[in-house]
Design an enzyme around this catalytic site. Structure first.
Site, PDB file in Angstrom:
ATOM      1  N   MET A  48       0.834  -1.199   0.000  1.00  0.00           N
ATOM      2  CA  MET A  48       0.000   0.000   0.000  1.00  0.00           C
ATOM      3  C   MET A  48       0.871   1.253   0.000  1.00  0.00           C
ATOM      4  SD  MET A  48      -3.498  -0.805   2.055  1.00  0.00           S
ATOM      5  CE  MET A  48      -2.844  -0.601   3.701  1.00  0.00           C
ATOM      6  N   GLY A  49       2.171   1.076  -0.287  1.00  0.00           N
ATOM      7  CA  GLY A  49       3.044   2.234  -0.403  1.00  0.00           C
ATOM      8  C   GLY A  49       3.588   2.709   0.923  1.00  0.00           C
ATOM      9  N   HIS A  64       9.570  -3.344   3.509  1.00  0.00           N
ATOM     10  CA  HIS A  64       9.229  -3.544   2.099  1.00  0.00           C
ATOM     11  C   HIS A  64      10.487  -3.772   1.261  1.00  0.00           C
ATOM     12  CE1 HIS A  64       5.746  -0.936   3.485  1.00  0.00           C
ATOM     13  NE2 HIS A  64       5.127  -1.998   3.017  1.00  0.00           N
ATOM     14  N   GLY A 114       5.348  -9.953   4.186  1.00  0.00           N
ATOM     15  CA  GLY A 114       6.015  -9.895   5.478  1.00  0.00           C
ATOM     16  C   GLY A 114       5.230 -10.616   6.556  1.00  0.00           C
ATOM     17  N   LYS A 124       4.987  -9.767   9.528  1.00  0.00           N
ATOM     18  CA  LYS A 124       4.417  -8.889  10.558  1.00  0.00           C
ATOM     19  C   LYS A 124       2.914  -9.086  10.643  1.00  0.00           C
ATOM     20  CE  LYS A 124       4.022  -4.328  10.271  1.00  0.00           C
ATOM     21  NZ  LYS A 124       2.638  -4.025  10.754  1.00  0.00           N
ATOM     22  N   GLN A 160      -2.526 -12.500   7.901  1.00  0.00           N
ATOM     23  CA  GLN A 160      -2.713 -12.255   6.470  1.00  0.00           C
ATOM     24  C   GLN A 160      -1.996 -13.310   5.639  1.00  0.00           C
ATOM     25  OE1 GLN A 160      -2.700  -8.249   4.327  1.00  0.00           O
ATOM     26  NE2 GLN A 160      -0.587  -8.888   4.037  1.00  0.00           N
ATOM     27  N   VAL A 197      10.982  -7.267   9.809  1.00  0.00           N
ATOM     28  CA  VAL A 197      12.143  -6.378   9.897  1.00  0.00           C
ATOM     29  C   VAL A 197      11.886  -5.389  11.029  1.00  0.00           C
ATOM     30  CG1 VAL A 197      13.554  -4.682   8.688  1.00  0.00           C
ATOM     31  CG2 VAL A 197      12.617  -6.648   7.443  1.00  0.00           C
ATOM     32  N   LYS A 220       8.995  -2.636  11.971  1.00  0.00           N
ATOM     33  CA  LYS A 220       8.851  -1.526  11.024  1.00  0.00           C
ATOM     34  C   LYS A 220       7.448  -1.541  10.433  1.00  0.00           C
ATOM     35  CE  LYS A 220      13.701  -0.885   9.723  1.00  0.00           C
ATOM     36  NZ  LYS A 220      13.877   0.556   9.896  1.00  0.00           N
TER      37      LYS A 220
END
Length: 282
Positions: free
Chosen positions: A30-31, A37, A147, A149, A153, A176, A184
């Site tokens: 999502m930027g 990322h 990821g 995190k 999902q 990370v 992060k």
């Protein structure tokens, strides 16, 4: 690096690449890209001939009172991160391009979504699965990188890819962290100065729990209670959940054994942070 903004052009490019036998590593985001990322992009670069990055803030996965409108956006920053990490194609569609008309079909996820963030955010994973079905059909990846995190999902996506026989390999990548342990996240910018000092205690609570499990504790309720009490003691955040499940099935466990996930979500004044650890217990 080429920037592509239309579905038609992106699909045309990836069809030709796949027809020529190229492997495509895909990183959907999502930027507001950060080092987490970048790690996904580097892994995709190492393992594939072509790397495709998508930047799309997907409205379907946000609830009515969530942060869609204020979700951080910075396409110039994203372009720089993409170039620095070897992206070949940056797919940057508008909402109108992805959803030109109201969806007549969505993907309903019926397993692995009634706990953790799925319980707190009804409809969220249907939005995630729907946009990924579209993105996989547009970018035609051989591998897709996510990821850990958001481990729930990852579990949902692995299940949905298997259920629909989608020919893509899902590659989970470790969380990370900042030097002080905070995972992060694009949403970390919402933390106040004081909250930023407190936030590393989320990971410390998980590390403490891991030590107790490795020392022999096998009662799930004891572990989750310890985590909640630690976070409530050392932060002003409100514990949304601190739960332990089998992974990736996300089935409730009373006794800790096999592969498990210990996951937490904590609400600060302007942001809700998530974190987790997974481990295998014999």
């Amino acid at each position: 690096m080429k920037i592509v903004t239309t579905v038609q052009e992106m699909q045309h490019i990836t069809k030709e690449l796949r027809a020529s036998g190229k492997s495509i590593g895909f990183v959907p985001t999502m930027g507001y890209l950060h080092e987490g990322h970048a790690t996904l992009l580097r892994k995709a670069r190492e393992e594939n001939e072509i790397v495709v990055l998508s930047v799309f803030v997907n409205p379907l996965q946000f609830g009515p009172n969530e942060d869609l409108d204020r979700y951080p956006r910075d396409i110039d920053r994203d372009e720089n991160v993409a170039k620095e990490n070897g992206v070949d194609y940056l797919f940057y569609p508008s909402v109108e391009e992805m959803y030109p008309v109201e969806q007549t079909t969505t993907v309903e996820v019926v397993k692995r979504t009634d706990v953790l963030c799925g319980k707190q955010r009804p409809g969220h994973f249907a939005g995630v699965a729907t946009v990924l079905m579209k993105l996989f059909n547009i970018t035609l990846p051989t591998h897709a990188y996510f990821g850990m995190k958001d481990a729930q999902q990852v579990a949902v996506i692995e299940g949905f890819v298997a259920d629909f026989n989608i020919p893509v390999t899902i590659v989970p990548v470790d969380i990370v962290r900042e030097e002080d342990g905070l995972a992060k996240s694009s949403r970390n910018v919402y933390l106040s100065q004081e909250e930023r000092k407190e936030a590393p205690h989320l990971y410390r609570s998980l590390c403490m729990a891991k030590e107790r499990i490795e020392a022999g504790e096998r009662n799930a309720e004891i572990i989750t209670t310890l985590v909640k009490e630690y976070i409530e003691t050392y932060t002003k955040g409100t514990v949304d959940y601190a739960d332990l499940y089998a992974y990736p099935s996300l089935q409730v466990v009373d006794q800790i054994e096999g592969r498990i996930i210990l996951a937490i979500a904590v609400k600060f004044e302007n942001v809700r942070l998530i974190d987790n650890i997974t481990l295998t217990v014999k």
